[in-house]
Scaffold this motif. Structure first.
Motif, mmCIF file in Angstrom:
data_model
loop_
_atom_site.group_PDB
_atom_site.id
_atom_site.type_symbol
_atom_site.label_atom_id
_atom_site.label_comp_id
_atom_site.label_asym_id
_atom_site.label_seq_id
_atom_site.Cartn_x
_atom_site.Cartn_y
_atom_site.Cartn_z
ATOM 1 N N ASN A 26 150.447 70.591 82.647
ATOM 2 C CA ASN A 26 149.506 71.723 82.679
ATOM 3 C C ASN A 26 149.103 72.191 81.288
ATOM 4 O O ASN A 26 148.891 73.387 81.051
ATOM 5 C CB ASN A 26 150.078 72.890 83.493
ATOM 6 C CG ASN A 26 150.440 72.471 84.898
ATOM 7 O OD1 ASN A 26 149.680 71.781 85.567
ATOM 8 N ND2 ASN A 26 151.625 72.835 85.353
ATOM 9 N N ALA A 27 148.988 71.244 80.367
ATOM 10 C CA ALA A 27 148.512 71.575 79.027
ATOM 11 C C ALA A 27 147.147 72.246 79.125
ATOM 12 O O ALA A 27 146.306 71.877 79.951
ATOM 13 C CB ALA A 27 148.426 70.311 78.168
ATOM 14 N N LEU A 28 146.937 73.228 78.267
ATOM 15 C CA LEU A 28 145.745 74.060 78.335
ATOM 16 C C LEU A 28 144.528 73.321 77.796
ATOM 17 O O LEU A 28 144.499 72.913 76.642
ATOM 18 C CB LEU A 28 145.968 75.342 77.532
ATOM 19 C CG LEU A 28 144.834 76.356 77.525
ATOM 20 C CD1 LEU A 28 144.609 76.927 78.921
ATOM 21 C CD2 LEU A 28 145.134 77.477 76.527
ATOM 22 N N THR A 29 143.516 73.184 78.645
ATOM 23 C CA THR A 29 142.245 72.600 78.248
ATOM 24 C C THR A 29 141.192 73.702 78.180
ATOM 25 O O THR A 29 141.397 74.816 78.664
ATOM 26 C CB THR A 29 141.784 71.541 79.258
ATOM 27 O OG1 THR A 29 141.572 72.182 80.535
ATOM 28 C CG2 THR A 29 142.824 70.435 79.422
ATOM 29 N N PHE A 61 155.147 75.121 83.837
ATOM 30 C CA PHE A 61 154.224 76.258 83.853
ATOM 31 C C PHE A 61 153.001 75.874 83.024
ATOM 32 O O PHE A 61 151.906 75.707 83.552
ATOM 33 C CB PHE A 61 154.923 77.494 83.287
ATOM 34 C CG PHE A 61 154.030 78.709 83.207
ATOM 35 C CD1 PHE A 61 153.683 79.401 84.355
ATOM 36 C CD2 PHE A 61 153.560 79.163 81.994
ATOM 37 C CE1 PHE A 61 152.865 80.519 84.292
ATOM 38 C CE2 PHE A 61 152.752 80.280 81.907
ATOM 39 C CZ PHE A 61 152.392 80.956 83.062
ATOM 40 N N CYS A 62 153.174 75.703 81.735
ATOM 41 C CA CYS A 62 152.098 75.227 80.864
ATOM 42 C C CYS A 62 152.734 74.764 79.568
ATOM 43 O O CYS A 62 153.430 75.530 78.891
ATOM 44 C CB CYS A 62 151.077 76.327 80.600
ATOM 45 S SG CYS A 62 149.818 75.889 79.376
ATOM 46 N N ALA A 108 155.322 76.644 76.990
ATOM 47 C CA ALA A 108 155.352 76.333 75.564
ATOM 48 C C ALA A 108 154.062 76.770 74.894
ATOM 49 O O ALA A 108 152.981 76.673 75.483
ATOM 50 C CB ALA A 108 155.550 74.825 75.353
ATOM 51 N N GLY A 109 154.176 77.251 73.658
ATOM 52 C CA GLY A 109 152.994 77.581 72.877
ATOM 53 C C GLY A 109 152.062 78.521 73.605
ATOM 54 O O GLY A 109 152.436 79.641 73.993
ATOM 55 N N ALA A 110 150.820 78.074 73.819
ATOM 56 C CA ALA A 110 149.831 78.906 74.500
ATOM 57 C C ALA A 110 150.293 79.282 75.905
ATOM 58 O O ALA A 110 149.975 80.375 76.401
ATOM 59 C CB ALA A 110 148.486 78.179 74.564
ATOM 60 N N GLY A 111 151.035 78.405 76.571
ATOM 61 C CA GLY A 111 151.554 78.739 77.897
ATOM 62 C C GLY A 111 152.541 79.888 77.843
ATOM 63 O O GLY A 111 152.493 80.807 78.670
#
Length: 245
Positions: A26-29, A61-62, A108-111
């Motif tokens: 679910n990496a943020l695109t 989650f992301c 992680a990160g932005a998630g």
């Protein structure tokens, strides 16, 4: 499985928004971020929506920003990228109704930062909180700013400089997670927590939430501006290329 970057489902008055990029955890695109902003704007106007739960398709989650987005950053577009992330976090922070993050797997990160922008965080035992920007060749600016709201400077340094992954129990002990529940109870409990916040007078809730946001707003804005300068320097140095290949 749907290829839509964001899935929406209603359970009574609770709208569940699920980030849907499971092959990349679910990496943020860009499409996912825009979809979330639009969905929250619509939900804020919809009187039949009492609250929102933000979740991710298993197994995470992301996992943070999509690497393709990071590899495409240049000195010419990095400011737009930082502003786009700021708009996403703004949409979550400014959402006038209860919003709960249901954290299963990595945030992680932005998630992680999206989860910290929500009103509450419910996690499964397998949740992991990670602030990995430094290892990806990025400056870690917004993450520590949000972490300090809940857990102080020590935890911010532990996560942002050492890039330590915290398990759910440690995250709860530090105040970054509100509840840890069995994995099969994650979404039901997150929805119940959201509904519980929606039960009191919602004018009072909205005004109180707006005031809490106001208290942290100067630091949030400073992090966006500071992030623009820091990420521009990181991108110009080739740090991301060296880190990600």
């Amino acid at each position: 499985m749907s290829e839509a970057p964001l899935l929406a489902a209603r359970f009574g008055g609770v709208l569940t928004l699920t980030m849907n990029n499971p092959l990349a955890r679910n990496a943020l695109t860009q499409a996912m971020g825009v979809g979330l902003i639009d969905a929250l704007a619509a939900a804020s106007r919809d009187e039949t929506v009492s609250a929102v739960v933000l979740a991710g398709q298993p197994p995470a989650f992301c996992a943070g920003q999509d690497w393709a987005v990071l590899r495409a950053l240049t000195p010419g577009n990095v400011a737009d990228w930082v502003h786009a992330l700021g708009r996403l976090y703004d949409a979550i922070r400014a959402f006038p109704k209860p919003m709960v993050a249901a954290i299963g797997g990595a945030a992680a990160g932005a998630g992680f930062q999206m989860a910290l922008c929500c009103d509450r965080r419910v996690a499964s035992p397998g949740a992991r909180l990670i602030q990995p920007e430094v290892r990806a060749g990025l400056a870690s600016i917004m993450g520590p700013t949000l972490i300090r709201l809940y857990a102080g400077q020590g935890a911010a340094q532990r996560l942002a400089l050492a890039c330590e992954a915290l398990d759910a129990t440690t995250g709860q002990h530090l105040g970054l997670i509100d509840e840890v529940v069995p994995e099969d109870a994650l979404l039901p409990r997150a929805r119940a927590a959201a509904l519980a916040m929606a039960e009191p007078d919602q004018t009072a809730f909205r005004l109180t939430k707006a005031w809490l946001r106001h208290i942290s707003e100067p630091a949030f804005r400073e992090a966006i501006e500071g992030g623009m300068a820091a990420q521009a320097e990181a991108v110009a140095s080739g740090a991301i290329r060296r880190a990600l290949g």
